[in-house]
Design an enzyme around this catalytic site. Sequence first.
Site, mmCIF file in Angstrom:
data_model
loop_
_atom_site.group_PDB
_atom_site.id
_atom_site.type_symbol
_atom_site.label_atom_id
_atom_site.label_comp_id
_atom_site.label_asym_id
_atom_site.label_seq_id
_atom_site.Cartn_x
_atom_site.Cartn_y
_atom_site.Cartn_z
ATOM 1 N N TYR A 96 -1.111 6.213 6.351
ATOM 2 C CA TYR A 96 -0.869 5.402 5.150
ATOM 3 C C TYR A 96 0.506 5.666 4.561
ATOM 4 C CZ TYR A 96 -5.838 4.273 5.049
ATOM 5 O OH TYR A 96 -7.091 3.829 5.357
ATOM 6 N N LYS A 131 -24.223 29.480 -7.099
ATOM 7 C CA LYS A 131 -24.034 28.126 -7.638
ATOM 8 C C LYS A 131 -23.244 27.268 -6.647
ATOM 9 C CE LYS A 131 -19.949 29.726 -10.168
ATOM 10 N NZ LYS A 131 -19.494 30.265 -11.483
HETATM 11 C C1 LIG Z 1 -19.139 31.575 -11.260
HETATM 12 C C2 LIG Z 1 -19.299 32.713 -12.179
HETATM 13 C C3 LIG Z 1 -19.191 34.025 -11.707
HETATM 14 C C4 LIG Z 1 -18.795 34.371 -10.293
HETATM 15 O O1 LIG Z 1 -17.386 34.434 -10.243
HETATM 16 P P1 LIG Z 1 -16.634 34.915 -8.910
HETATM 17 O O2 LIG Z 1 -15.241 35.101 -9.355
HETATM 18 O O3 LIG Z 1 -16.785 33.830 -7.899
HETATM 19 O O4 LIG Z 1 -17.293 36.171 -8.482
HETATM 20 C C5 LIG Z 1 -19.441 35.057 -12.593
HETATM 21 N N1 LIG Z 1 -19.747 34.796 -13.871
HETATM 22 C C6 LIG Z 1 -19.831 33.550 -14.369
HETATM 23 C C7 LIG Z 1 -20.170 33.348 -15.804
HETATM 24 C C8 LIG Z 1 -19.599 32.469 -13.540
HETATM 25 O O5 LIG Z 1 -19.692 31.232 -14.039
#
Ligand SMILES: *Cc1c(COP(=O)(O)O)cnc(C)c1O
Length: 395
Positions: free
Chosen positions: A266, A39
């Site tokens: 800034y 993702k």
């Molecule tokens: C993003 C996600 C993962 C992966 O988690 P990591 O800690 O990056 O391995 C696993 N399960 C779900 C439901 C997620 O949303």
Amino acid sequence: MSALYRDTQAYVDTAAVQRNLSKIRRRFPSSVQLMAVVKANGYGHGAIQSAEAALAAGADMLGVASLEEAVELREHGIQLPILVLAPIPPRYAELAAALDIRLTVTEAGWFKQREEFRQTPNGAPLRVHIKLDTGLGRIGLRSREEWKQLVPWLKRKDIVVEGMFTHFATASWADTSFVKLQYERFLSMTQWAHSSRIFPTLLHCCGSASALRFPEMALDMVRIGAAAYGFYPSALAPQWELEPALTLRSALIQVKQVSAGDTIGYDRAYKARGEEWIGTVPIGYADGWSQIMQNGEVLVGGKRAKIVGRIGMDQLTIRLSEPCRAGDPVVLIGSQGSEKLSCTEAASRAGVVPQEITASLTGRVPRNYEKLSKDEALQKEEYAWKPKQDLLRRF
Ligand SMILES: *Cc1c(COP(=O)(O)O)cnc(C)c1O
């Protein structure tokens, strides 16, 4: 190859992603499936490239956060099973079914709404994973009453209940009691399915932290995100020789000498205490290098240099320990000479997890997938994108 009109570039070693996933896969019996979570553009490493690395490592499934992300993978010819890890609007369920994308379902109301949009009741079956909320409190059903309402829908002919899953709230903690409580709750809630004569084949609860720390909780599948990209999900996770896959480089665009009392950036947020060399790096919050990185460091000339003053939209300023020149390479994540600055170090200084940094890198930072063997490779001609001749002729 991306354009090299600006020196701020990310380099992704997809072979490292593949090796990380292979190492994780080998830690589990072959009965445990491996989901590679790609993702958010593969946590910033490139969704397609990460999916291909996962395929090469023998992953069984891909995890994404939205239907868009799943469709993008299909559009690029990725054929692995894909699970969208959160509910999507029910009106897109038929699209998901047609593309063999598995969906997450948490309540009967979702199926009810889907009815309005269902055109072909005898279309492709929809594979679903039921999400159970065992204590994270975000998505998922909690009560047996909610489960009972769901059952008639799950019994329909065009629905395949492939999986049931949950997600832990404290998998990185030293205190493991809440993980264990969630795990016990999950196991007892999966019994609801069995007593309804529904038998999902994939029960899963572990992300990276719990997969590494509590492999005995793997059940039928582990969902690996952070660790695939070489990030240890917890200081307490065992060392499985994971390798970070992303390097972030830039180059100074100007160096100037300032005197005591001169201010930089800034709000005049930094004031020089004496004669100092200040370098400007062309990266800022619009690239994803957020103002939370304010107290960070970068590498120049094989040495650490502190970020001083406010991080702007396009630029940040650093204090150099020696005079450098415009064009000198800067490393924000990675190594230079014998000095190393990991994403994990930069993240912990900013108080975030390393994947927040890579996932935040915006589209303005080109991702390069060629292997770089030397720091100087950035400057090498073969890594430079060559504008087409007719474009050049116009200038
Ligand atoms: C993003 C996600 C993962 C992966 O988690 P990591 O800690 O990056 O391995 C696993 N399960 C779900 C439901 C997620 O949303």
